[in-house]
Write a protein that holds these residues in place. Structure first.
Motif, PDB file in Angstrom:
ATOM      1  N   ASN A  34      31.365  37.275  41.812  1.00 38.60           N
ATOM      2  CA  ASN A  34      32.651  37.496  42.467  1.00 38.60           C
ATOM      3  C   ASN A  34      33.735  37.841  41.452  1.00 38.60           C
ATOM      4  OD1 ASN A  34      33.015  34.685  41.570  1.00 38.60           O
ATOM      5  ND2 ASN A  34      34.820  34.713  42.872  1.00 38.60           N
ATOM      6  N   ALA A  35      34.730  38.573  41.926  1.00 35.08           N
ATOM      7  CA  ALA A  35      35.880  38.936  41.099  1.00 35.08           C
ATOM      8  C   ALA A  35      36.882  37.778  41.135  1.00 35.08           C
ATOM      9  CB  ALA A  35      36.525  40.202  41.632  1.00 35.08           C
ATOM     10  N   TYR A  36      37.689  37.684  40.078  1.00 33.93           N
ATOM     11  CA  TYR A  36      38.730  36.654  40.029  1.00 33.93           C
ATOM     12  C   TYR A  36      39.882  37.148  39.161  1.00 33.93           C
ATOM     13  CZ  TYR A  36      37.089  35.394  35.331  1.00 33.93           C
ATOM     14  OH  TYR A  36      36.745  35.419  33.997  1.00 33.93           O
ATOM     15  N   PRO A  95      38.134  41.081  36.186  1.00 36.44           N
ATOM     16  CA  PRO A  95      37.049  40.251  35.666  1.00 36.44           C
ATOM     17  C   PRO A  95      36.149  39.734  36.795  1.00 36.44           C
ATOM     18  CG  PRO A  95      39.094  38.989  35.710  1.00 36.44           C
ATOM     19  CD  PRO A  95      39.407  40.364  36.252  1.00 36.44           C
ATOM     20  N   TRP A  96      34.889  39.503  36.444  1.00 30.60           N
ATOM     21  CA  TRP A  96      33.888  39.024  37.393  1.00 30.60           C
ATOM     22  C   TRP A  96      33.176  37.815  36.819  1.00 30.60           C
ATOM     23  CZ3 TRP A  96      32.923  41.568  42.058  1.00 30.60           C
ATOM     24  CH2 TRP A  96      33.551  42.800  42.216  1.00 30.60           C
ATOM     25  N   ARG A  97      32.777  36.892  37.697  1.00 34.09           N
ATOM     26  CA  ARG A  97      31.918  35.765  37.324  1.00 34.09           C
ATOM     27  C   ARG A  97      30.486  36.168  37.638  1.00 34.09           C
ATOM     28  NH1 ARG A  97      35.985  33.095  40.577  1.00 34.09           N
ATOM     29  NH2 ARG A  97      37.337  31.863  39.234  1.00 34.09           N
ATOM     30  N   GLY A  98      29.582  35.933  36.676  1.00 27.99           N
ATOM     31  CA  GLY A  98      28.206  36.350  36.877  1.00 27.99           C
ATOM     32  C   GLY A  98      27.223  35.202  36.988  1.00 27.99           C
ATOM     33  N   ALA A 122      33.869  30.266  31.333  1.00 25.37           N
ATOM     34  CA  ALA A 122      34.701  29.804  32.441  1.00 25.37           C
ATOM     35  C   ALA A 122      35.787  28.815  32.038  1.00 25.37           C
ATOM     36  CB  ALA A 122      33.814  29.172  33.516  1.00 25.37           C
ATOM     37  N   GLY A 123      35.954  28.566  30.744  1.00 25.03           N
ATOM     38  CA  GLY A 123      36.994  27.635  30.324  1.00 25.03           C
ATOM     39  C   GLY A 123      36.493  26.208  30.252  1.00 25.03           C
ATOM     40  N   GLN A 124      37.397  25.294  29.977  1.00 24.04           N
ATOM     41  CA  GLN A 124      37.032  23.901  29.742  1.00 24.04           C
ATOM     42  C   GLN A 124      37.133  23.021  30.981  1.00 24.04           C
ATOM     43  OE1 GLN A 124      39.583  22.740  26.510  1.00 24.04           O
ATOM     44  NE2 GLN A 124      38.367  23.827  25.004  1.00 24.04           N
ATOM     45  N   ARG A 125      37.956  23.409  31.953  1.00 24.26           N
ATOM     46  CA  ARG A 125      38.176  22.592  33.140  1.00 24.26           C
ATOM     47  C   ARG A 125      37.060  22.796  34.155  1.00 24.26           C
ATOM     48  NH1 ARG A 125      42.799  24.843  35.068  1.00 24.26           N
ATOM     49  NH2 ARG A 125      41.978  24.807  37.150  1.00 24.26           N
ATOM     50  N   LEU A 126      36.585  21.715  34.718  1.00 29.84           N
ATOM     51  CA  LEU A 126      35.592  21.818  35.782  1.00 29.84           C
ATOM     52  C   LEU A 126      36.236  22.389  37.039  1.00 29.84           C
ATOM     53  CD1 LEU A 126      33.564  18.499  35.475  1.00 29.84           C
ATOM     54  CD2 LEU A 126      32.837  20.806  34.878  1.00 29.84           C
ATOM     55  N   GLN A 127      35.560  23.351  37.634  1.00 35.26           N
ATOM     56  CA  GLN A 127      36.021  23.951  38.881  1.00 35.26           C
ATOM     57  C   GLN A 127      34.788  24.234  39.729  1.00 35.26           C
ATOM     58  OE1 GLN A 127      38.761  27.305  38.205  1.00 35.26           O
ATOM     59  NE2 GLN A 127      38.695  26.726  36.058  1.00 35.26           N
ATOM     60  N   THR A 155      45.564  39.866  36.788  1.00 39.34           N
ATOM     61  CA  THR A 155      46.410  38.744  36.361  1.00 39.34           C
ATOM     62  C   THR A 155      45.717  37.851  35.334  1.00 39.34           C
ATOM     63  OG1 THR A 155      45.639  37.290  38.149  1.00 39.34           O
ATOM     64  CG2 THR A 155      47.586  38.668  38.611  1.00 39.34           C
ATOM     65  N   HIS A 156      44.581  38.268  34.809  1.00 44.68           N
ATOM     66  CA  HIS A 156      43.787  37.449  33.893  1.00 44.68           C
ATOM     67  C   HIS A 156      44.620  37.038  32.678  1.00 44.68           C
ATOM     68  CE1 HIS A 156      40.502  36.335  31.136  1.00 44.68           C
ATOM     69  NE2 HIS A 156      39.819  36.095  32.249  1.00 44.68           N
ATOM     70  N   GLN A 157      44.388  35.825  32.185  1.00 48.96           N
ATOM     71  CA  GLN A 157      45.177  35.277  31.082  1.00 48.96           C
ATOM     72  C   GLN A 157      45.082  36.088  29.788  1.00 48.96           C
ATOM     73  OE1 GLN A 157      42.650  33.688  32.630  1.00 48.96           O
ATOM     74  NE2 GLN A 157      41.228  32.800  31.157  1.00 48.96           N
ATOM     75  N   HIS A 158      44.030  36.861  29.605  1.00 52.24           N
ATOM     76  CA  HIS A 158      43.881  37.640  28.373  1.00 52.24           C
ATOM     77  C   HIS A 158      44.564  39.014  28.433  1.00 52.24           C
ATOM     78  CE1 HIS A 158      41.441  34.662  26.498  1.00 52.24           C
ATOM     79  NE2 HIS A 158      40.496  34.739  27.412  1.00 52.24           N
ATOM     80  N   LEU A 159      45.101  39.369  29.575  1.00 55.67           N
ATOM     81  CA  LEU A 159      45.755  40.676  29.690  1.00 55.67           C
ATOM     82  C   LEU A 159      46.950  40.811  28.753  1.00 55.67           C
ATOM     83  CD1 LEU A 159      45.678  41.784  33.420  1.00 55.67           C
ATOM     84  CD2 LEU A 159      44.891  43.044  31.429  1.00 55.67           C
ATOM     85  N   ASN A 160      47.720  39.749  28.550  1.00 54.46           N
ATOM     86  CA  ASN A 160      48.882  39.822  27.658  1.00 54.46           C
ATOM     87  C   ASN A 160      48.471  40.144  26.233  1.00 54.46           C
ATOM     88  OD1 ASN A 160      50.804  39.400  29.611  1.00 54.46           O
ATOM     89  ND2 ASN A 160      50.805  37.183  29.362  1.00 54.46           N
ATOM     90  N   GLU A 161      47.448  39.441  25.711  1.00 60.56           N
ATOM     91  CA  GLU A 161      47.029  39.720  24.337  1.00 60.56           C
ATOM     92  C   GLU A 161      46.391  41.099  24.215  1.00 60.56           C
ATOM     93  OE1 GLU A 161      43.228  37.458  23.053  1.00 60.56           O
ATOM     94  OE2 GLU A 161      44.024  36.308  24.756  1.00 60.56           O
ATOM     95  N   ILE A 162      45.631  41.514  25.216  1.00 61.57           N
ATOM     96  CA  ILE A 162      45.045  42.856  25.204  1.00 61.57           C
ATOM     97  C   ILE A 162      46.166  43.889  25.221  1.00 61.57           C
ATOM     98  CG2 ILE A 162      43.672  44.515  26.525  1.00 61.57           C
ATOM     99  CD1 ILE A 162      42.036  42.055  27.545  1.00 61.57           C
TER     100      ILE A 162
END
Length: 170
Positions: free
Chosen positions: A36-38, A63-66, A18-23, A42-49
Protein backbone atom coordinates in the motif's frame (compact mmCIF):
# COMPACT_ATOMS: atom_id res chain seq x y z
CA UNK A 1 17.66 29.50 -18.03
CA UNK A 2 14.56 27.46 -18.81
CA UNK A 3 12.18 25.40 -16.73
CA UNK A 4 13.60 22.93 -14.25
CA UNK A 5 12.42 19.34 -14.74
CA UNK A 6 9.69 17.67 -12.75
CA UNK A 7 10.95 14.42 -11.20
CA UNK A 8 8.36 11.76 -10.39
CA UNK A 9 9.43 9.11 -7.91
CA UNK A 10 7.82 6.05 -6.39
CA UNK A 11 9.53 3.67 -4.00
CA UNK A 12 8.72 0.54 -2.08
CA UNK A 13 10.37 -0.28 1.22
CA UNK A 14 10.51 -3.34 3.40
CA UNK A 15 9.32 -3.43 6.99
CA UNK A 16 12.73 -2.50 8.42
CA UNK A 17 12.23 0.94 6.88
CA UNK A 18 9.07 1.54 8.90
CA UNK A 19 10.67 3.53 11.72
CA UNK A 20 10.99 2.79 15.41
CA UNK A 21 7.38 3.15 16.59
CA UNK A 22 5.11 0.13 16.52
CA UNK A 23 2.13 0.62 14.24
CA UNK A 24 -0.45 -1.70 12.78
CA UNK A 25 1.17 -1.38 9.35
CA UNK A 26 4.63 -2.47 10.58
CA UNK A 27 3.61 -5.99 11.58
CA UNK A 28 4.56 -8.76 9.16
CA UNK A 29 1.10 -10.28 9.46
CA UNK A 30 -0.38 -7.03 8.08
CA UNK A 31 2.30 -6.68 5.37
CA UNK A 32 2.09 -10.32 4.23
CA UNK A 33 0.59 -10.49 0.72
CA UNK A 34 -0.05 -6.75 0.90
CA UNK A 35 1.25 -3.52 -0.64
CA UNK A 36 0.00 0.00 0.00
CA UNK A 37 0.96 3.62 -0.56
CA UNK A 38 1.43 5.99 2.38
CA UNK A 39 2.29 9.65 2.97
CA UNK A 40 1.80 10.49 -0.71
CA UNK A 41 3.61 13.78 -1.42
CA UNK A 42 4.03 14.36 2.37
CA UNK A 43 6.78 11.86 3.31
CA UNK A 44 9.20 13.07 5.99
CA UNK A 45 12.22 12.72 3.69
CA UNK A 46 10.84 15.05 1.01
CA UNK A 47 12.32 18.14 2.72
CA UNK A 48 15.87 16.77 2.75
CA UNK A 49 15.52 15.46 -0.82
CA UNK A 50 14.21 18.85 -1.88
CA UNK A 51 17.20 20.63 -0.34
CA UNK A 52 19.70 18.37 -2.10
CA UNK A 53 17.91 18.56 -5.44
CA UNK A 54 16.91 22.23 -5.22
CA UNK A 55 18.62 23.16 -8.48
CA UNK A 56 17.38 20.03 -10.24
CA UNK A 57 13.70 20.86 -10.19
CA UNK A 58 10.61 19.75 -8.35
CA UNK A 59 10.12 16.21 -7.06
CA UNK A 60 6.93 14.29 -6.33
CA UNK A 61 7.19 11.15 -4.24
CA UNK A 62 4.83 8.26 -3.59
CA UNK A 63 6.23 5.77 -1.05
CA UNK A 64 4.92 2.21 -0.72
CA UNK A 65 5.07 -0.43 2.03
CA UNK A 66 6.11 -3.81 0.70
CA UNK A 67 5.79 -7.47 1.62
CA UNK A 68 9.49 -8.01 2.41
CA UNK A 69 11.85 -7.17 5.24
CA UNK A 70 14.95 -5.38 3.95
CA UNK A 71 15.52 -3.15 0.99
CA UNK A 72 14.22 -0.21 -0.98
CA UNK A 73 13.38 -0.16 -4.68
CA UNK A 74 12.90 3.31 -6.17
CA UNK A 75 11.79 4.29 -9.67
CA UNK A 76 12.11 7.89 -10.82
CA UNK A 77 11.38 9.40 -14.19
CA UNK A 78 11.81 12.80 -15.76
CA UNK A 79 11.92 14.42 -19.18
CA UNK A 80 15.35 13.97 -20.78
CA UNK A 81 16.63 14.74 -24.26
CA UNK A 82 19.52 12.25 -24.08
CA UNK A 83 19.14 8.91 -25.82
CA UNK A 84 19.52 5.81 -23.64
CA UNK A 85 23.11 5.12 -24.68
CA UNK A 86 24.19 8.67 -23.78
CA UNK A 87 22.29 8.56 -20.47
CA UNK A 88 23.87 5.23 -19.48
CA UNK A 89 27.32 6.51 -20.48
CA UNK A 90 26.79 9.63 -18.37
CA UNK A 91 25.73 7.61 -15.32
CA UNK A 92 28.54 5.07 -15.72
CA UNK A 93 31.12 7.85 -16.03
CA UNK A 94 29.77 9.65 -12.95
CA UNK A 95 29.70 6.52 -10.77
CA UNK A 96 32.91 4.86 -12.02
CA UNK A 97 34.85 5.93 -8.91
CA UNK A 98 32.05 5.05 -6.48
CA UNK A 99 32.84 1.50 -5.30
CA UNK A 100 29.34 0.71 -4.06
CA UNK A 101 27.20 2.16 -6.86
CA UNK A 102 26.80 0.06 -9.99
CA UNK A 103 24.98 0.96 -13.19
CA UNK A 104 23.57 -2.27 -14.59
CA UNK A 105 22.90 -3.11 -18.24
CA UNK A 106 19.93 -5.27 -17.23
CA UNK A 107 16.96 -4.84 -14.88
CA UNK A 108 17.82 -4.94 -11.19
CA UNK A 109 16.06 -6.29 -8.10
CA UNK A 110 16.27 -5.97 -4.32
CA UNK A 111 17.82 -9.42 -3.80
CA UNK A 112 20.98 -8.19 -5.55
CA UNK A 113 21.65 -5.68 -2.77
CA UNK A 114 20.24 -7.19 0.43
CA UNK A 115 23.05 -7.73 2.98
CA UNK A 116 25.40 -5.41 1.05
CA UNK A 117 26.45 -1.77 1.01
CA UNK A 118 25.70 -1.58 -2.73
CA UNK A 119 23.27 0.47 -4.75
CA UNK A 120 22.30 -0.83 -8.20
CA UNK A 121 20.91 1.46 -10.90
CA UNK A 122 19.21 0.60 -14.17
CA UNK A 123 18.15 3.14 -16.79
CA UNK A 124 15.40 2.92 -19.40
CA UNK A 125 14.02 5.37 -21.92
CA UNK A 126 10.35 5.63 -22.85
CA UNK A 127 9.59 8.43 -25.27
CA UNK A 128 11.17 11.56 -23.84
CA UNK A 129 11.28 10.14 -20.29
CA UNK A 130 14.41 8.81 -18.64
CA UNK A 131 13.46 6.15 -16.08
CA UNK A 132 15.98 5.38 -13.34
CA UNK A 133 15.47 2.34 -11.12
CA UNK A 134 17.57 1.95 -7.97
CA UNK A 135 17.82 -0.72 -5.30
CA UNK A 136 19.63 -0.69 -1.96
CA UNK A 137 19.57 -2.37 1.44
CA UNK A 138 18.22 0.27 3.80
CA UNK A 139 19.93 -1.30 6.83
CA UNK A 140 23.39 -1.32 5.28
CA UNK A 141 23.66 1.29 2.53
CA UNK A 142 20.91 3.30 4.14
CA UNK A 143 22.33 3.40 7.67
CA UNK A 144 25.08 1.26 9.21
CA UNK A 145 27.10 0.63 6.04
CA UNK A 146 26.98 4.31 5.22
CA UNK A 147 28.36 5.08 8.70
CA UNK A 148 31.23 2.58 8.25
CA UNK A 149 31.98 3.94 4.78
CA UNK A 150 32.11 7.52 6.13
CA UNK A 151 34.28 6.42 9.08
CA UNK A 152 36.70 4.73 6.65
CA UNK A 153 36.98 7.94 4.63
CA UNK A 154 37.36 10.15 7.72
CA UNK A 155 40.20 8.04 9.11
CA UNK A 156 42.01 7.53 5.81
CA UNK A 157 41.16 3.83 5.57
CA UNK A 158 40.28 2.00 2.37
CA UNK A 159 36.72 3.13 1.63
CA UNK A 160 35.50 -0.46 1.20
CA UNK A 161 37.01 -1.84 4.45
CA UNK A 162 34.52 -4.06 6.27
CA UNK A 163 31.93 -3.56 3.56
CA UNK A 164 32.73 -6.21 0.94
CA UNK A 165 29.59 -8.20 1.72
CA UNK A 166 27.77 -10.68 -0.49
CA UNK A 167 24.11 -10.38 -1.39
CA UNK A 168 21.60 -13.17 -0.88
CA UNK A 169 21.90 -13.96 -4.62
CA UNK A 170 25.10 -14.01 -6.63
Amino acid sequence: AGTLPQVHTTGITGSTGAGQRLQATTHHSWRSHNVNAYKTHTHQHLNEIGKVLDAAGKITFVPWRGDFTRGIFITSYMACDLDIAAARALYKEYYKTHPFTHVSDRMIDVKQVVNTNKTFLFLEKEGNNLIVHSALDNLLKGASGQAVQNLNLMFGLEETSGLKLKSIVF
